[in-house]
Design a protein around this motif. Structure first.
Motif, PDB file in Angstrom:
ATOM      1  N   PHE A  89       0.821  -1.206   0.000  1.00 19.77           N
ATOM      2  CA  PHE A  89       0.000   0.000   0.000  1.00 19.77           C
ATOM      3  C   PHE A  89       0.860   1.262   0.000  1.00 19.77           C
ATOM      4  O   PHE A  89       1.781   1.387   0.786  1.00 19.77           O
ATOM      5  CB  PHE A  89      -0.913   0.012   1.230  1.00 19.77           C
ATOM      6  CG  PHE A  89      -1.959  -1.046   1.170  1.00 19.77           C
ATOM      7  CD1 PHE A  89      -1.713  -2.317   1.658  1.00 19.77           C
ATOM      8  CD2 PHE A  89      -3.192  -0.775   0.613  1.00 19.77           C
ATOM      9  CE1 PHE A  89      -2.667  -3.299   1.590  1.00 19.77           C
ATOM     10  CE2 PHE A  89      -4.165  -1.758   0.548  1.00 19.77           C
ATOM     11  CZ  PHE A  89      -3.892  -3.023   1.037  1.00 19.77           C
ATOM     12  N   VAL A 142      -4.267   8.964  -0.116  1.00 21.58           N
ATOM     13  CA  VAL A 142      -4.075   7.541   0.162  1.00 21.58           C
ATOM     14  C   VAL A 142      -5.397   6.785   0.144  1.00 21.58           C
ATOM     15  O   VAL A 142      -5.466   5.645  -0.322  1.00 21.58           O
ATOM     16  CB  VAL A 142      -3.352   7.359   1.511  1.00 21.58           C
ATOM     17  CG1 VAL A 142      -3.373   5.905   1.942  1.00 21.58           C
ATOM     18  CG2 VAL A 142      -1.914   7.856   1.421  1.00 21.58           C
ATOM     19  N   HIS A 143      -6.467   7.388   0.678  1.00 22.77           N
ATOM     20  CA  HIS A 143      -7.728   6.658   0.760  1.00 22.77           C
ATOM     21  C   HIS A 143      -8.315   6.374  -0.622  1.00 22.77           C
ATOM     22  O   HIS A 143      -9.192   5.514  -0.751  1.00 22.77           O
ATOM     23  CB  HIS A 143      -8.744   7.406   1.627  1.00 22.77           C
ATOM     24  CG  HIS A 143      -9.199   8.709   1.072  1.00 22.77           C
ATOM     25  ND1 HIS A 143      -8.557   9.886   1.349  1.00 22.77           N
ATOM     26  CD2 HIS A 143     -10.222   9.023   0.251  1.00 22.77           C
ATOM     27  CE1 HIS A 143      -9.172  10.887   0.735  1.00 22.77           C
ATOM     28  NE2 HIS A 143     -10.186  10.385   0.056  1.00 22.77           N
ATOM     29  N   ARG A 186      -5.687   3.411  -2.179  1.00 25.63           N
ATOM     30  CA  ARG A 186      -5.819   2.077  -1.576  1.00 25.63           C
ATOM     31  C   ARG A 186      -6.593   1.126  -2.472  1.00 25.63           C
ATOM     32  O   ARG A 186      -6.322  -0.084  -2.497  1.00 25.63           O
ATOM     33  CB  ARG A 186      -6.496   2.168  -0.212  1.00 25.63           C
ATOM     34  CG  ARG A 186      -7.922   2.710  -0.253  1.00 25.63           C
ATOM     35  CD  ARG A 186      -8.573   2.757   1.106  1.00 25.63           C
ATOM     36  NE  ARG A 186      -9.839   3.463   1.077  1.00 25.63           N
ATOM     37  CZ  ARG A 186     -10.740   3.403   2.043  1.00 25.63           C
ATOM     38  NH1 ARG A 186     -10.504   2.667   3.108  1.00 25.63           N
ATOM     39  NH2 ARG A 186     -11.863   4.082   1.959  1.00 25.63           N
ATOM     40  N   SER A 234      -4.312  -0.393  -4.942  1.00 22.45           N
ATOM     41  CA  SER A 234      -3.447  -1.356  -4.267  1.00 22.45           C
ATOM     42  C   SER A 234      -4.183  -2.669  -4.013  1.00 22.45           C
ATOM     43  O   SER A 234      -3.629  -3.756  -4.209  1.00 22.45           O
ATOM     44  CB  SER A 234      -2.936  -0.778  -2.945  1.00 22.45           C
ATOM     45  OG  SER A 234      -2.128   0.346  -3.157  1.00 22.45           O
ATOM     46  N   THR A 277     -13.411  -5.226   1.883  1.00 19.98           N
ATOM     47  CA  THR A 277     -12.562  -4.040   1.941  1.00 19.98           C
ATOM     48  C   THR A 277     -13.065  -3.193   3.101  1.00 19.98           C
ATOM     49  O   THR A 277     -14.268  -3.020   3.276  1.00 19.98           O
ATOM     50  CB  THR A 277     -12.610  -3.232   0.634  1.00 19.98           C
ATOM     51  OG1 THR A 277     -13.949  -2.793   0.379  1.00 19.98           O
ATOM     52  CG2 THR A 277     -12.123  -4.081  -0.531  1.00 19.98           C
TER      53      THR A 277
END
Length: 209
Positions: free
Chosen positions: A2, A12-13, A16, A19, A36
């Protein structure tokens, strides 16, 4: 696996999901079902895969409609897709992007469509806008679901499924073992946004006992 920092003004959110998609692509045969989930505000009471699966994708609503919440409505939906889409979808329930359950094929289809939509709307809104008003996963997640872009899914009303989302809930109810209960008195396997309730002490005490 990640990424740990924003890339090209993409938080990042959002990254993700790419990833997770790449991980599943290379570990396809290892999983039959996938969940998830957010991390810091998620509390597990049970196995989220124990309930009967009725669809390839399971989405979980929050206890409010889009237009009634400043963040989900005018800021995200209106800011990303415009006032016409906000007007069209404003009376739909908020569907939380922080937790989703699916079969491996359903999850791959979901992730592929979500990543495509995020890429499209990030490009449409432009890099400068991304710095101050970024496109987020939640708005694209809700847009795709409420525009009928997925097949074979179930949309759980909050308080009646394997995941409970507590942001807009006023109260929590517990059994004698301090398991938090759904509105139908079943026990949700996962409690999302437990830290936004007034019962944080109960969750913390049980988690450490």
């Amino acid at each position: 696996v990640f990424p740990m920092a924003p890339v090209n003004n993409v938080p990042v959110h959002v990254l993700r999901f790419l990833s997770i998609y790449e991980y599943l692509r290379f570990h396809w045969s290892e999983y039959k079902y996938v969940v998830t989930t957010d991390v810091k505000d998620v509390y597990f009471q049970d196995d989220p895969f124990k309930h009967k699966k009725e669809a390839d994708l399971e989405f979980f609503t929050e206890s409010e409609i889009i237009k009634n919440d400043e963040c989900n409505g005018p800021w995200w939906m209106g800011g990303t897709y415009g006032d016409d889409v906000l007007q069209e979808l404003g009376d739909k329930p908020i569907v939380c992007a922080g937790t989703t359950i699916g079969t491996r094929s359903g999850m791959m289809m979901y992730l592929n469509k979500l990543i495509e939509e995020l890429d499209k709307m990030i490009a449409f809104n432009g890099p400068e806008r991304q710095k101050t008003r970024p496109v987020v996963d939640q708005v694209c997640h809700n847009y795709l679901i409420h525009k009928g872009k997925f097949d074979n899914y179930i949309l759980y009303e909050n308080g009646y499924g394997p995941i409970a989302t507590m942001s807009f809930e006023k109260e929590c109810y517990f059994n004698t073992y301090f398991d938090m209960l759904n509105k139908d008195l079943t026990i949700p396997a996962v409690i999302h946004q437990w830290d936004r309730t007034r019962h944080q002490d109960i969750f913390l005490k049980k988690a450490t006992s």
